[in-house]
Structure formats: C-alpha cells, structure tokens
Design an enzyme around this catalytic site. Structure first.
Site, PDB file in Angstrom:
ATOM      1  N   ASP A   1       0.992  -1.097   0.076  1.00  0.00           N
ATOM      2  CA  ASP A   1      -0.042  -0.135   0.094  1.00  0.00           C
ATOM      3  C   ASP A   1       0.805   1.439   0.017  1.00  0.00           C
ATOM      4  O   ASP A   1       1.807   1.346   1.079  1.00  0.00           O
ATOM      5  CB  ASP A   1      -0.981  -0.090   1.068  1.00  0.00           C
ATOM      6  CG  ASP A   1      -1.825   1.008   1.203  1.00  0.00           C
ATOM      7  OD1 ASP A   1      -1.636   2.105   0.348  1.00  0.00           O
ATOM      8  OD2 ASP A   1      -2.788   1.050   2.075  1.00  0.00           O
TER       9      ASP A   1
ATOM     10  N   HIS B   1      -3.226  12.430 -10.144  1.00  0.00           N
ATOM     11  CA  HIS B   1      -4.367  13.068 -10.489  1.00  0.00           C
ATOM     12  C   HIS B   1      -5.732  12.494 -10.127  1.00  0.00           C
ATOM     13  O   HIS B   1      -6.690  12.992 -10.360  1.00  0.00           O
ATOM     14  CB  HIS B   1      -4.511  13.127 -12.021  1.00  0.00           C
ATOM     15  CG  HIS B   1      -4.666  12.204 -13.068  1.00  0.00           C
ATOM     16  ND1 HIS B   1      -5.433  12.031 -14.294  1.00  0.00           N
ATOM     17  CD2 HIS B   1      -4.825  10.756 -12.913  1.00  0.00           C
ATOM     18  CE1 HIS B   1      -5.545  10.971 -14.713  1.00  0.00           C
ATOM     19  NE2 HIS B   1      -5.173  10.230 -13.676  1.00  0.00           N
TER      20      HIS B   1
END
Length: 223
Positions: free
Chosen positions: A108, A126
């Site tokens: 992660d 983004h």
C-alpha cells in the site's frame, strides 16, 4: 530520421488531444447547464462588479469547502468564453516476486514504499485529493532519501496552464479531464502552482516540469 520520428510523435500526440477533446466535449455543456441551474450568471450580473470565487461561493450559499469545485467549474467556462477574468490586488495575511534484477513488491503506497533511487508515478496522483497526494509524496521522499541525495520522484501527469498550452484544443482537453476527475474520483488536474504546493508540503526542495508527452508532462521532483 530522428527529426521525422519526432515530428511523427508530435502528430500522434496532437491527434490524441483532438480525440480526447471531442470524446469529453459533453462536459462543457454539462458545466454550462450547471452554471445556469445554480444561477451563476445572474449572481455575477447582480453583483455589479468583478466577483471573487469566495464571494461567488457565499452568494451560492454552498459549503465553503466546495469552493475548489466552483473554481474548477468557472475555469473551464472562462476558457470556453462564457465568462472573463480580471486581475485584482490581493492582500497577503509485502509480497515479493523477483525476476533477474527486477523486484516486484506488493503493498500500500499510503503505508510504505520500498527504498529506491527513483520512483515513477504515471497518471497516479491526478486520481487523488491533495491530502492523499501529500501522503504518497511523503512516502516517496522517505523511500528515495534512504538511497542518498541522488534520488528523485518522476511523475508523468497533466499540468494545466503550461507555456506550451498555446493551442485552445490542448487546454480544453486538459480542463475536460479535470472535470472528469472531479466527478468520477476525488482527484483533479493541477496547475503548476498546485503541483508546487504539494511538493513543498511533502518536504521536497525543488522540481522540474518538461511538457513532452502531448497532454502529459514529465515532472522531476527532488528532496
């Protein structure tokens, strides 16, 4: 030969931008409809003078936390020519798989990123909010700092308002993507000043932006 290849690549990127513009052109009409539905044209007209985004948000009687959404909506409509801007004076107050020399590490990125000389994030940031991006970038800085001072983070992403955005089609396609990110996920397409803010908050010292991938840019960030 090299010049011809470069020219061919530029034509492909232009074609890609042209395609994206018309694929997402419906976003422009949706934004215009939203502005009319919210009564934004009437609010600006009745204001009698240029109105700031905070003033517009106040007049709309919406949560101030959503002012960023209003700014992004208005930015696209200004670019489309429905509204105009004017300058005002601002007073400042662990699973692993190894193949040869390549190691694949599962995990992660919000929790930990393996040490490396360089980290590549292609069209990743983004899709996330500013807060989430800062978390990831901090983990990136920790990872490259462990390898000495020569490390860097390489980002391939969209930068709105670059010097090469002299073509309306290119800017419009980027703005369409920004509204798409706003609606579909919690992310956004960012201007250079917004990228800079993320880098500084994450503890980086400087960066370099090179617009060489059509709508996308190469961003090198250093600790």
């Amino acid at each position: 030969m090299e010049i011809n290849q470069r020219h061919g690549a530029e034509e492909l990127f232009q074609a890609q931008t042209h395609l994206y513009k018309y694929t997402y052109s419906f976003i422009a009409s949706m934004c215009l409809k939203s502005a009319v539905h919210l009564g934004i044209p009437d609010i600006i007209y009745n204001h009698g003078q240029p109105i700031t985004i905070p003033e517009l948000v106040l007049a709309l009687q919406i949560d101030p936390a959503k002012s960023g959404y209003v700014y992004r909506l208005m930015r696209l409509l200004v670019h489309a020519g429905f509204f105009a801007t004017t300058k005002t004076k601002v007073v400042k107050d662990d699973e692993k798989e190894e193949v040869g020399n390549v190691k694949f590490v599962g995990g992660d990125m919000f929790q930990s990123i393996p040490s490396a000389d360089a980290i590549l994030l292609k069209l990743v940031l983004h899709a996330y909010s500013d807060e989430e991006c800062v978390k990831v970038l901090k983990k990136c800085r920790e990872a490259i700092s462990n390898e000495g001072k020569g490390g860097k983070v390489i980002i391939i992403d969209i930068v709105i308002g670059e010097k090469n955005d002299d073509k309306d089609e290119l800017t419009e396609a980027k703005l369409f993507f920004d509204l798409l990110m706003m609606v579909v996920v919690s992310g956004r397409e960012r201007e250079e000043k917004e990228w800079k803010k993320l880098f500084l908050e994450a503890g980086f010292s400087h960066y370099k932006i090179t617009p060489i991938f059509g709508m996308r840019s190469l961003i090198e960030v250093y600790p």
